[in-house]
Write a protein that holds these residues in place. Structure first.
Motif, short mmCIF file in Angstrom:
data_model
loop_
_atom_site.label_atom_id
_atom_site.label_comp_id
_atom_site.label_asym_id
_atom_site.label_seq_id
_atom_site.Cartn_x
_atom_site.Cartn_y
_atom_site.Cartn_z
N VAL A 25 0.84 -1.21 0.00
CA VAL A 25 0.00 0.00 0.00
C VAL A 25 0.87 1.25 0.00
O VAL A 25 0.60 2.22 -0.72
CB VAL A 25 -0.95 -0.01 1.21
N VAL A 26 1.91 1.26 0.82
CA VAL A 26 2.83 2.42 0.88
C VAL A 26 3.49 2.66 -0.47
O VAL A 26 3.57 3.80 -0.96
CB VAL A 26 3.88 2.22 1.99
N ILE A 32 1.45 6.81 -6.71
CA ILE A 32 0.37 7.74 -7.08
C ILE A 32 0.82 9.18 -6.88
O ILE A 32 0.58 10.06 -7.71
CB ILE A 32 -0.90 7.44 -6.26
N ILE A 33 1.50 9.45 -5.74
CA ILE A 33 1.99 10.80 -5.46
C ILE A 33 2.96 11.26 -6.54
O ILE A 33 2.88 12.38 -7.05
CB ILE A 33 2.66 10.86 -4.07
N ILE A 34 3.87 10.37 -6.92
CA ILE A 34 4.86 10.71 -7.95
C ILE A 34 4.17 10.97 -9.28
O ILE A 34 4.49 11.93 -10.00
CB ILE A 34 5.91 9.59 -8.07
N ILE A 35 3.19 10.12 -9.61
CA ILE A 35 2.47 10.29 -10.88
C ILE A 35 1.76 11.64 -10.92
O ILE A 35 1.82 12.37 -11.91
CB ILE A 35 1.46 9.14 -11.08
N PHE A 36 1.08 11.99 -9.82
CA PHE A 36 0.36 13.27 -9.79
C PHE A 36 1.32 14.46 -9.83
O PHE A 36 1.02 15.49 -10.42
CB PHE A 36 -0.54 13.35 -8.55
N GLN A 37 2.48 14.32 -9.18
CA GLN A 37 3.48 15.39 -9.23
C GLN A 37 4.00 15.57 -10.66
O GLN A 37 4.14 16.70 -11.14
CB GLN A 37 4.63 15.08 -8.27
N VAL A 38 4.25 14.46 -11.32
CA VAL A 38 4.72 14.53 -12.71
C VAL A 38 3.65 15.15 -13.60
O VAL A 38 3.94 16.01 -14.45
CB VAL A 38 5.11 13.13 -13.22
#
Length: 394
Positions: A25-26, A32-38
């Motif tokens: 999960v982590v 997901i965080i990295i994808i949204f930042q990109v």
């Protein structure tokens, strides 16, 4: 069942432990965080690129239109030694005032200081007469008699009648059929058919007529332009705010009061995202009064003593991207110093809204801070060919 058999069955069981699930999960959340930042960075870059392209297109359109206008400056009166005389004009269609004045000069620059400059360009479109004609008599206050021939002066064309270097008047030719082949008429409020076979009523002839008995005439053609160019700000007369941050123009020899109905000549928007306009005269002190041009140009924003010495104009436009760029850190912006052109730095005294004064300091994140936007500078030098070729010779 023996204890050994039970131990073997336990070793072969399949599945995930709680710890393994939490680790997965982590990892997923981090992904997901990295994808949204990109995606956020990508979208920001895309908006910056897109709005930068819009600013480039707007700047090119704005500069093209101003350059085309300046190339026409002086057409129809570039040969006149009466350059600079004050023209008394009348327009029956002008609801804001039928009488007005303007100088017979190719271009006049009004310095805006911290605000955009204003360019006023006078040009004609006569297709048969580009030189000055001399008139020696005035049979009436609404007619003039040429010294030699009225050839090239067509019905419907707008002319400037000059008595001397100080006194000129605007008129409209309503008749050129006098048998003497020398006389033209400029009657007020008269219905006639112009040379394009269109029925019209004269609008530029004052009821009081023109009392000059001799002088010179220059032909501005059927659709002359007294074009005013500037950048819309709230202080612009006739601007209800919808023209802020746009390159705008109007023709004071074609009065239109439609949108909105406010007794002001309507402005027309040419390009969006233009926040400043600056210009200077290119003066050759050797030109004018029969002198030979030296070819050495001095750039100035002061009106010259002799308008025949103005041989070029340099003009710059500042286009602004619509994308607001957040400061990357305290005191850091995408534009930290005012953009420059060949005449110096732009004042940048206005906020990004194009109206109120700039009261922000570097690092302030307010959307009206000019430092949080990207800019493009467009500039050019336009020779005034109609003046150079004419040279004030009649």
């Amino acid at each position: 069942m023996s204890p050994q058999s039970s131990f073997r069955r336990a070793k072969t069981q399949s599945g995930f432990s709680l710890l393994e699930i939490m680790v997965g999960v982590v990892i997923g959340i981090l992904g997901i965080i990295i994808i949204f930042q990109v995606m956020s960075v990508f979208e920001g870059r895309k908006r910056t690129t897109g709005t930068g392209s819009d600013a480039q297109v707007a700047g090119n359109i704005a500069m093209f239109n101003i350059e085309r206008e300046l190339k026409l400056a002086g057409n129809g009166f570039g040969t006149s030694t009466f350059m600079g005389c004050d023209v008394t004009a009348y327009d029956s269609n002008n609801a804001g005032g039928t009488k007005f004045n303007f100088p017979m000069i190719p271009i006049q620059i009004t310095q805006g200081g911290d605000f955009p400059d204003t360019l006023v360009v006078l040009s004609g479109d006569a297709n048969m007469m580009v030189t000055t004609k001399v008139f020696t008599a005035a049979p009436t206050i609404e007619s003039k008699k040429m010294q030699s021939s009225r050839s090239g002066m067509q019905m419907g064309e707008v002319i400037i009648i000059a008595q001397d270097k100080n006194t000129c008047a605007l008129a409209e030719i309503t008749d050129n059929t006098d048998p003497d082949t020398l006389t033209i008429s400029h009657q007020s409020n008269t219905a006639y058919t112009n040379y394009l076979k269109k029925a019209v009523t004269s609008r530029f002839n004052a009821p009081a007529g023109i009392t000059f008995t001799q002088g010179r005439i220059n032909d501005l053609g059927l659709t002359p332009r007294l074009a005013t160019w500037t950048v819309g700000i709230k202080a612009t007369a006739g601007n209800d705010g919808s023209l802020n941050g746009k390159l705008i123009w109007k023709n004071d020899l074609n009065y239109v009061d439609v949108n909105p109905k406010d007794t002001f000549n309507d402005w027309f928007a040419v390009a969006d995202g233009i926040v400043d306009l600056k210009a200077e005269y290119g003066v050759d002190a050797g030109c004018g009064s029969g002198g030979a041009c030296s070819g050495k140009i001095t750039w100035t924003n002061v009106n010259p003593a002799d308008w025949l010495q103005v041989v070029a104009v340099r003009v710059a436009i500042l286009a602004r991207s619509q994308q607001y760029e957040k400061p990357t850190s305290a005191g850091s912006n995408v534009t930290n110093t005012p953009p420059e052109w060949s005449g110096g730095a732009f004042a940048m005294a206005l906020n990004a809204d194009g109206a109120s004064k700039d009261s922000f300091k570097a690092g302030d994140a307010d959307p009206n801070n000019w430092r949080n936007y990207r800019y493009r500078v467009y500039q050019t030098i336009v020779p005034l060919r109609n003046v150079i070729w004419g040279g004030g010779s009649e």
